[in-house]
Scaffold this motif. Sequence first.
Motif, short mmCIF file in Angstrom:
data_model
loop_
_atom_site.label_atom_id
_atom_site.label_comp_id
_atom_site.label_asym_id
_atom_site.label_seq_id
_atom_site.Cartn_x
_atom_site.Cartn_y
_atom_site.Cartn_z
N LYS A 120 42.70 6.22 2.75
CA LYS A 120 43.44 6.56 1.54
C LYS A 120 42.89 5.76 0.36
CE LYS A 120 47.65 7.30 4.22
NZ LYS A 120 49.09 7.04 4.35
N VAL A 121 43.07 6.33 -0.82
CA VAL A 121 42.82 5.62 -2.06
C VAL A 121 44.07 5.79 -2.90
CG1 VAL A 121 41.57 7.58 -3.14
CG2 VAL A 121 41.25 5.25 -4.02
N GLY A 122 44.65 4.67 -3.32
CA GLY A 122 45.89 4.73 -4.09
C GLY A 122 47.03 5.38 -3.33
N GLY A 123 47.02 5.27 -2.00
CA GLY A 123 48.07 5.86 -1.18
C GLY A 123 47.89 7.33 -0.88
N LYS A 124 46.81 7.93 -1.36
CA LYS A 124 46.53 9.36 -1.15
C LYS A 124 45.36 9.52 -0.18
CE LYS A 124 49.28 10.67 -4.60
NZ LYS A 124 50.47 11.44 -4.44
N VAL A 125 45.53 10.38 0.81
CA VAL A 125 44.50 10.60 1.82
C VAL A 125 43.27 11.25 1.19
CG1 VAL A 125 43.93 11.86 3.94
CG2 VAL A 125 46.21 10.85 3.66
N PHE A 126 42.09 10.71 1.54
CA PHE A 126 40.84 11.36 1.11
C PHE A 126 39.94 11.69 2.29
CE2 PHE A 126 39.40 6.95 1.14
CZ PHE A 126 38.09 7.02 1.58
N ALA A 127 40.18 11.11 3.46
CA ALA A 127 39.35 11.40 4.63
C ALA A 127 40.11 11.10 5.91
CB ALA A 127 38.06 10.59 4.58
N ILE A 128 39.86 11.94 6.91
CA ILE A 128 40.49 11.76 8.22
C ILE A 128 39.40 11.91 9.27
CG2 ILE A 128 42.23 12.62 9.85
CD1 ILE A 128 43.53 14.02 7.32
N GLY A 129 39.34 10.97 10.19
CA GLY A 129 38.44 11.06 11.32
C GLY A 129 39.26 11.17 12.59
N GLY A 130 39.01 12.19 13.37
CA GLY A 130 39.72 12.32 14.63
C GLY A 130 40.32 13.68 14.84
N MET A 155 27.61 11.75 12.85
CA MET A 155 28.18 10.50 12.41
C MET A 155 29.19 10.04 13.46
SD MET A 155 30.16 9.59 8.82
CE MET A 155 28.68 9.73 7.84
N THR A 156 29.17 8.78 13.75
CA THR A 156 30.14 8.20 14.67
C THR A 156 31.39 7.77 13.90
OG1 THR A 156 29.33 5.95 14.36
CG2 THR A 156 28.25 7.28 16.09
N TYR A 157 32.46 7.52 14.63
CA TYR A 157 33.67 7.02 13.97
C TYR A 157 33.42 5.64 13.36
CZ TYR A 157 36.34 10.90 15.90
OH TYR A 157 36.81 12.14 16.22
N ASP A 158 32.59 4.81 13.99
CA ASP A 158 32.27 3.50 13.42
C ASP A 158 31.56 3.65 12.08
OD1 ASP A 158 33.45 2.10 15.51
OD2 ASP A 158 31.57 1.78 16.59
N ALA A 159 30.58 4.56 12.02
CA ALA A 159 29.86 4.79 10.76
C ALA A 159 30.80 5.38 9.70
CB ALA A 159 28.67 5.72 10.99
N PHE A 160 31.66 6.31 10.11
CA PHE A 160 32.65 6.90 9.21
C PHE A 160 33.55 5.81 8.62
CE2 PHE A 160 37.13 8.40 9.09
CZ PHE A 160 37.05 9.35 8.10
N GLY A 209 35.36 2.48 4.31
CA GLY A 209 35.81 1.13 3.96
C GLY A 209 34.98 0.49 2.86
N SER A 210 33.79 1.01 2.61
CA SER A 210 32.94 0.45 1.56
C SER A 210 33.29 1.01 0.17
CB SER A 210 31.47 0.75 1.86
OG SER A 210 31.16 2.12 1.64
#
Length: 130
Positions: free
Chosen positions: A29-39, A1-6, A11-12
């Motif tokens: 983040k969702v509701g101010g809580k992190v759910f995913a990090i790319g990098g 997966m690329t960062y663009d696809a991530f 974002g969807s």
Amino acid sequence: MTYDAFNALCGSLPGTTYVVQWGGSHVWKVGGKVFAIGGWQEAEPSFTFKVSDMSYEMLKEQPGLRPAPYLASRGLKWIQHYARPGLSDADLGAYLRRSHAIIAQGLPKKKRAELGLDVTRPQAGSPGPA
């Protein structure tokens, strides 16, 4: 997966926000809580996400996956996809959606309603990897 696809996938998802932090990482983040990090590395895209206890035990020793640096060392159930073979794009996408659901479920009902998240059924029970 690329960062663009991530970034497109994250974002969807409903109620998400995006910020670049921690040295240029793509943080969702969702509701101010992190759910995913790319990098965190340039040579090979890496993706970090929250998982269930069972998924953590299944994934933590698979080639290309590991307990997420910093997060897992604090006892949190986060996995980092950092090298090949890792997960297929489809499986990684399913785990990212599941991470969103796990974090969203932990938000107060009022916050979930403000974000347009389903408050009538548990988010963590949504389809996706266990």
